[in-house]
Design an enzyme around this catalytic site. Structure first.
Site, PDB file in Angstrom:
ATOM      1  N   HIS A  26       0.832  -1.209   0.000  1.00  0.00           N
ATOM      2  CA  HIS A  26       0.000   0.000   0.000  1.00  0.00           C
ATOM      3  C   HIS A  26       0.863   1.254   0.000  1.00  0.00           C
ATOM      4  O   HIS A  26       1.253   1.740   1.064  1.00  0.00           O
ATOM      5  CB  HIS A  26      -0.902  -0.007   1.240  1.00  0.00           C
ATOM      6  CG  HIS A  26      -1.788  -1.211   1.327  1.00  0.00           C
ATOM      7  ND1 HIS A  26      -1.322  -2.454   1.700  1.00  0.00           N
ATOM      8  CD2 HIS A  26      -3.111  -1.364   1.079  1.00  0.00           C
ATOM      9  CE1 HIS A  26      -2.312  -3.324   1.684  1.00  0.00           C
ATOM     10  NE2 HIS A  26      -3.414  -2.688   1.311  1.00  0.00           N
ATOM     11  N   HIS A 262      -4.102   3.209  -3.352  1.00  0.00           N
ATOM     12  CA  HIS A 262      -4.315   2.709  -1.989  1.00  0.00           C
ATOM     13  C   HIS A 262      -3.536   1.418  -1.741  1.00  0.00           C
ATOM     14  O   HIS A 262      -2.772   1.321  -0.789  1.00  0.00           O
ATOM     15  CB  HIS A 262      -5.805   2.458  -1.712  1.00  0.00           C
ATOM     16  CG  HIS A 262      -6.024   1.544  -0.553  1.00  0.00           C
ATOM     17  ND1 HIS A 262      -6.113   1.986   0.741  1.00  0.00           N
ATOM     18  CD2 HIS A 262      -6.102   0.175  -0.482  1.00  0.00           C
ATOM     19  CE1 HIS A 262      -6.254   0.954   1.552  1.00  0.00           C
ATOM     20  NE2 HIS A 262      -6.246  -0.159   0.841  1.00  0.00           N
ATOM     21  N   GLU A 413     -17.674  -4.673  24.372  1.00  0.00           N
ATOM     22  CA  GLU A 413     -16.842  -5.879  24.454  1.00  0.00           C
ATOM     23  C   GLU A 413     -15.590  -5.762  23.587  1.00  0.00           C
ATOM     24  O   GLU A 413     -14.489  -6.168  23.979  1.00  0.00           O
ATOM     25  CB  GLU A 413     -17.647  -7.116  24.016  1.00  0.00           C
ATOM     26  CG  GLU A 413     -18.851  -7.448  24.890  1.00  0.00           C
ATOM     27  CD  GLU A 413     -20.076  -6.596  24.583  1.00  0.00           C
ATOM     28  OE1 GLU A 413     -20.078  -5.847  23.581  1.00  0.00           O
ATOM     29  OE2 GLU A 413     -21.056  -6.679  25.374  1.00  0.00           O
ATOM     30  N   HIS A 475     -28.419 -15.828  24.008  1.00  0.00           N
ATOM     31  CA  HIS A 475     -27.448 -15.725  25.098  1.00  0.00           C
ATOM     32  C   HIS A 475     -26.746 -17.052  25.394  1.00  0.00           C
ATOM     33  O   HIS A 475     -25.822 -17.096  26.185  1.00  0.00           O
ATOM     34  CB  HIS A 475     -28.142 -15.238  26.376  1.00  0.00           C
ATOM     35  CG  HIS A 475     -28.508 -13.785  26.351  1.00  0.00           C
ATOM     36  ND1 HIS A 475     -29.189 -13.215  25.293  1.00  0.00           N
ATOM     37  CD2 HIS A 475     -28.281 -12.789  27.247  1.00  0.00           C
ATOM     38  CE1 HIS A 475     -29.362 -11.928  25.549  1.00  0.00           C
ATOM     39  NE2 HIS A 475     -28.821 -11.644  26.715  1.00  0.00           N
TER      40      HIS A 475
HETATM   41  C1  LIG Z   1     -11.429  -4.653   9.851  1.00  0.00           C
HETATM   42  C2  LIG Z   1     -10.892  -4.481   8.476  1.00  0.00           C
HETATM   43  N1  LIG Z   1     -11.728  -4.493   7.437  1.00  0.00           N
HETATM   44  C3  LIG Z   1     -11.262  -4.368   6.182  1.00  0.00           C
HETATM   45  C4  LIG Z   1      -9.930  -4.243   5.956  1.00  0.00           C
HETATM   46  C5  LIG Z   1      -9.397  -4.150   4.532  1.00  0.00           C
HETATM   47  N2  LIG Z   1      -8.936  -2.777   4.278  1.00  0.00           N
HETATM   48  C6  LIG Z   1      -7.650  -2.426   4.370  1.00  0.00           C
HETATM   49  S1  LIG Z   1      -7.377  -0.810   4.103  1.00  0.00           S
HETATM   50  C7  LIG Z   1      -9.019  -0.532   3.792  1.00  0.00           C
HETATM   51  C8  LIG Z   1      -9.516   0.835   3.434  1.00  0.00           C
HETATM   52  C9  LIG Z   1      -9.192   1.770   4.497  1.00  0.00           C
HETATM   53  O1  LIG Z   1      -9.412   3.064   4.101  1.00  0.00           O
HETATM   54  P1  LIG Z   1      -8.509   4.193   4.737  1.00  0.00           P
HETATM   55  O2  LIG Z   1      -8.318   3.927   6.169  1.00  0.00           O
HETATM   56  O3  LIG Z   1      -9.121   5.480   4.373  1.00  0.00           O
HETATM   57  O4  LIG Z   1      -7.123   3.955   4.056  1.00  0.00           O
HETATM   58  P2  LIG Z   1      -6.465   4.765   2.840  1.00  0.00           P
HETATM   59  O5  LIG Z   1      -7.025   4.195   1.588  1.00  0.00           O
HETATM   60  O6  LIG Z   1      -6.794   6.186   3.020  1.00  0.00           O
HETATM   61  O7  LIG Z   1      -5.013   4.453   3.005  1.00  0.00           O
HETATM   62  C10 LIG Z   1      -9.737  -1.715   3.932  1.00  0.00           C
HETATM   63  C11 LIG Z   1     -11.190  -1.830   3.726  1.00  0.00           C
HETATM   64  C12 LIG Z   1      -9.079  -4.237   7.072  1.00  0.00           C
HETATM   65  N3  LIG Z   1      -7.771  -4.120   6.961  1.00  0.00           N
HETATM   66  N4  LIG Z   1      -9.592  -4.330   8.323  1.00  0.00           N
END
Ligand SMILES: Cc1ncc(C[n+]2csc(CCOP(=O)(O)OP(=O)(O)O)c2C)c(N)n1
Ligand SMILES: [Mg+2]
Length: 681
Positions: A26, A262, A413, A475
């Site tokens: 990334h 990204h 939680e 539950h």
């Molecule tokens: C809980 C979770 N869901 C999905 C992902 C997959 N994922 C990685 S980065 C991302 C997008 C995040 O967007 P942002 O924080 O704005 O990152 P940017 O593109 O700006 O670097 C996703 C959906 C993850 N890492 N963790």
């Protein structure tokens, strides 16, 4: 002299080049947050690259962990033991630069991140840890615990519900040394976020009682610098700094500012174009000496640690006991009195042999150990009275009163588990937290992080079966025990009475390489009689609780030949049923052994000799547990039977549901007779 932009550009090129080389990763986020990181690390972050474990360092957490190259570049440039060679190995097998930051792999990485939002929750835990330790150990003139916790978050972290839970707690508790920098780039994987992420973030965080510094240009070092100064001055609230940035800053405009950059390599052409645009002359993985000089934090780091060490030495001279205790806490070793005291306590419990719910037994253990273990930090997700997690020596922390050993996490939680991870990796604490076993689903991903990071976090999960009764199927856990047993590094104990509960706590506290789940009953269970030898055998995870009368002991693995006809294998509340069934079967002339197996993973780690002595291969077996059956076939084999539950429960008094679902002594007896007859046929 290099300027700040050039220093930041070193992060940009290292990130895009490493991602390009791996053809995976990334680049956008590191390129977008490089200017912010440059200001924070070069002007504020207190750390010593030669000693990543120096306890009074500022903590830096990259919650948007997909931008891992940002952190690796920072660690490399400032002088940590992370070489160019390591950056070239980005995302490769066994490298020090895995896809997402991983605790224990890369020096300087404080916690594993990647599942978005969890870094923020861990950062809240670390900021809390700092305050708790400061209140316990600091004395006039001696602020030996005194540092900030900085956390980077992306849009994704703030979209996650966990960010609400964790930030709400941080604001309520006024964790003012927590400073969060939001990468407000308007982009996530699916594109421009305005169609799915449009709330007013400053107002949201103000409502949590945070100080919000909005509208910072994340590419203007002076603005970022001023914001951090303001953040550090606040003595009452955590701070969110909202930094407008361009994802992939420096890359050609077809890519920068879009979701394109990204999570994919920029491509050779774009990498070359970015070099030009940034006016960066050097080829991949070459950093000019003056840039290294501008980043090198080793001399300053050594000096700040040394100053702290001098302060600590003076403190130790004036308060030797406190200093020794502080050091003990950080090593994670239990106090000297611990094991003797626990052994005696377990003996007492055995001689009392009381019939109480195991959640109550757990509270008795806490009453015994809490004063002895100041590192214990308890809590519950608003079920203190049900989980029985409060001991007579628990003191709950409150806003403005962060002196204590217990936290009312509220109905949160996930944040509870994420914060416990932060407390655990920080060191100095053994966190435990309670909820109903079924609601561990809400915290599941953070529990998985405790397991991946091998942290000593103790989950007190009560109401562990249909035995909770009237609250009904939502539950009543069914698949949860199996799910937790299937989770690597998790140790799960489901004790059957007070003595097994105390041993389970002991094992959890003495375990240094992973979290433990204590699955405890709401309802009363019978106390079991044991010899001293049997008491000691509980620590093996599974042991013979009642031998088949009439069986001749031919030694290890010889029991089958000795006339043993059946083994009833049970855990927790079902041990009592197995014992009742054995009684009936013995009266009818069958030779039946009962094996109690409170901890499958510990039993499975015993020698094969021990395992086959307890569960000889030739003897037919029935496993009984009020939960999903699948895993038990490993022990009973294809000829055995499992009495369990592979459907959802019912809302009714507990005894009625046990009857309805066939988890009864009578059903065990009839199943046993049938099994023995079938096998004889
Ligand atoms: C809980 C979770 N869901 C999905 C992902 C997959 N994922 C990685 S980065 C991302 C997008 C995040 O967007 P942002 O924080 O704005 O990152 P940017 O593109 O700006 O670097 C996703 C959906 C993850 N890492 N963790
Ligand atoms: Mg984004």
């Amino acid at each position: 002299m290099t300027n700040q932009r050039e220093l930041a550009n070193a992060i940009r090129v290292l990130s895009m080049d490493a991602v390009q080389q791996a053809n995976s990763g990334h680049p956008g986020m590191p390129m977008g947050m490089a200017d912010i990181a440059e200001v924070l690390w070069n002007q504020f972050l207190k750390h010593n690259p030669q000693n990543p474990h120096w306890p009074n360092r500022d903590r830096f957490i990259l919650s948007n962990g997909h931008g891992s190259m940002l952190q690796y570049a920072l660690l490399h440039l400032t002088g940590y033991d992370l070489k160019l060679q390591d950056l070239k190995q980005f995302r490769q097998l066994h490298s020090k630069t895995p896809g997402h930051p991983e605790f224990g792999i890369t020096p300087g990485v404080e916690t594993t991140t990647g599942p978005l939002g969890q870094g923020l929750a861990a950062a809240v835990g670390m900021a809390l840890a700092e305050q708790l330790l400061a209140h316990t150990f600091n004395r006039a003139q001696y602020s030996i615990v005194d540092h900030y916790t900085y956390c980077f978050v992306g849009d994704g972290c703030l979209m996650e519900g966990l960010s609400h839970e964790a930030s709400s707690l941080a604001g309520t508790l006024g964790l003012h040394k927590l400073i969060v920098l939001w990468d407000d780039n308007g982009i996530s994987i699916d594109g421009e976020v305005q169609s799915w992420f449009s709330e007013n973030i400053p107002q949201r965080f103000q409502a949590y009682n945070w100080q919000v510094i909005a509208n910072i240009d994340g590419h203007n070092p002076a603005e970022v610098q001023r914001a951090i100064v303001t953040a550090r001055k606040n003595r009452q609230q955590p701070t969110l700094i909202c930094c407008k940035t361009i994802i992939g800053f420096g890359a050609p405009s077809t890519v920068a500012g879009t979701a394109e950059c990204h999570g994919a390599a920029l491509g050779a052409d774009n990498v070359a174009a970015t070099r030009q645009q940034l006016n960066w002359q050097e080829p991949a993985f070459v950093i000019p000496a003056e840039i290294y000089q501008g980043w090198d934090a080793r001399a300053k780091g050594k000096q700040v640690e040394q100053q702290w060490q001098e302060l600590f030495n003076a403190y130790a001279a004036e308060y030797p006991e406190l200093a020794a205790e502080y050091q003990r806490r950080l090593t994670g070793m239990l106090p000297d009195a611990w094991s003797g005291s626990m052994a005696e306590f377990i003996q007492q419990l055995q001689s009392k042999n009381a019939s109480v719910a195991t959640r109550k037994a757990s509270q008795q253990v806490l009453d015994h150990i809490t004063e002895m273990l100041p590192e214990l930090f308890g809590g519950s997700a608003d079920l203190s009275g049900s989980n029985l997690t409060l001991s007579k020596d628990s003191v709950a922390i409150k806003p403005g009163q962060l002196r204590g050993n217990y936290m009312h996490y509220g109905v949160r939680e996930f944040a509870m588990a994420g914060i416990m991870n932060g407390l655990a990796v920080y060191r100095g604490f053994i966190p435990y937290g309670g909820t109903f076993l079924t609601f561990i689903d809400y915290a599941r991903s953070a529990l998985r992080m405790s397991a991946i990071m091998q942290q000593r976090v103790i989950y007190v999960l009560t109401h562990d079966s249909i035995g909770l009764g009237e609250d009904g199927p939502t539950h009543q856990p069914i698949e949860h025990l199996s799910m937790l047993r299937l989770t690597p590094n998790v140790s799960l104990w489901r004790p059957c009475d007070t003595v097994e509960t105390a041993v389970a706590w002991q094992m959890a506290l003495e375990r240094h390489n992973g979290p433990t789940v204590l699955a405890l009953t709401r309802q009363k269970v019978a106390g079991q009689v044991r010899t001293a030898e049997q008491c000691a055998a509980i620590q093996r995870g599974g042991y013979i609780l009642a031998e088949g009368v009439g069986a001749v002991d031919f030694g290890v693995a010889g029991a089958a030949a000795g006339g043993l006809q059946l083994i009833l294998l049970a855990t927790g509340s079902e041990v009592e049923l197995a014992m009742q069934a054995r009684e009936v079967l013995q009266q009818a002339g069958y030779v039946v052994r009962v094996v109690s197996m409170p901890c499958v993973d510990v039993f499975s780690a015993q020698s094969v000799d021990y395992q086959t002595m307890v569960l000889p291969k030739q003897v037919p077996k029935i496993a009984i547990e009020a939960g999903a059956t699948g895993l038990w076939y490993k022990f009973v084999g294809t000829t055995g039977t499992v009495i369990g539950i592979d459907r959802y429960g019912e809302s009714a008094p507990a005894e009625i549901i046990y009857q309805e679902l066939g988890i009864t002594a009578e059903h065990i007896v009839s199943t046993a007779k049938k099994l023995i007859v079938d096998i004889m046929l």
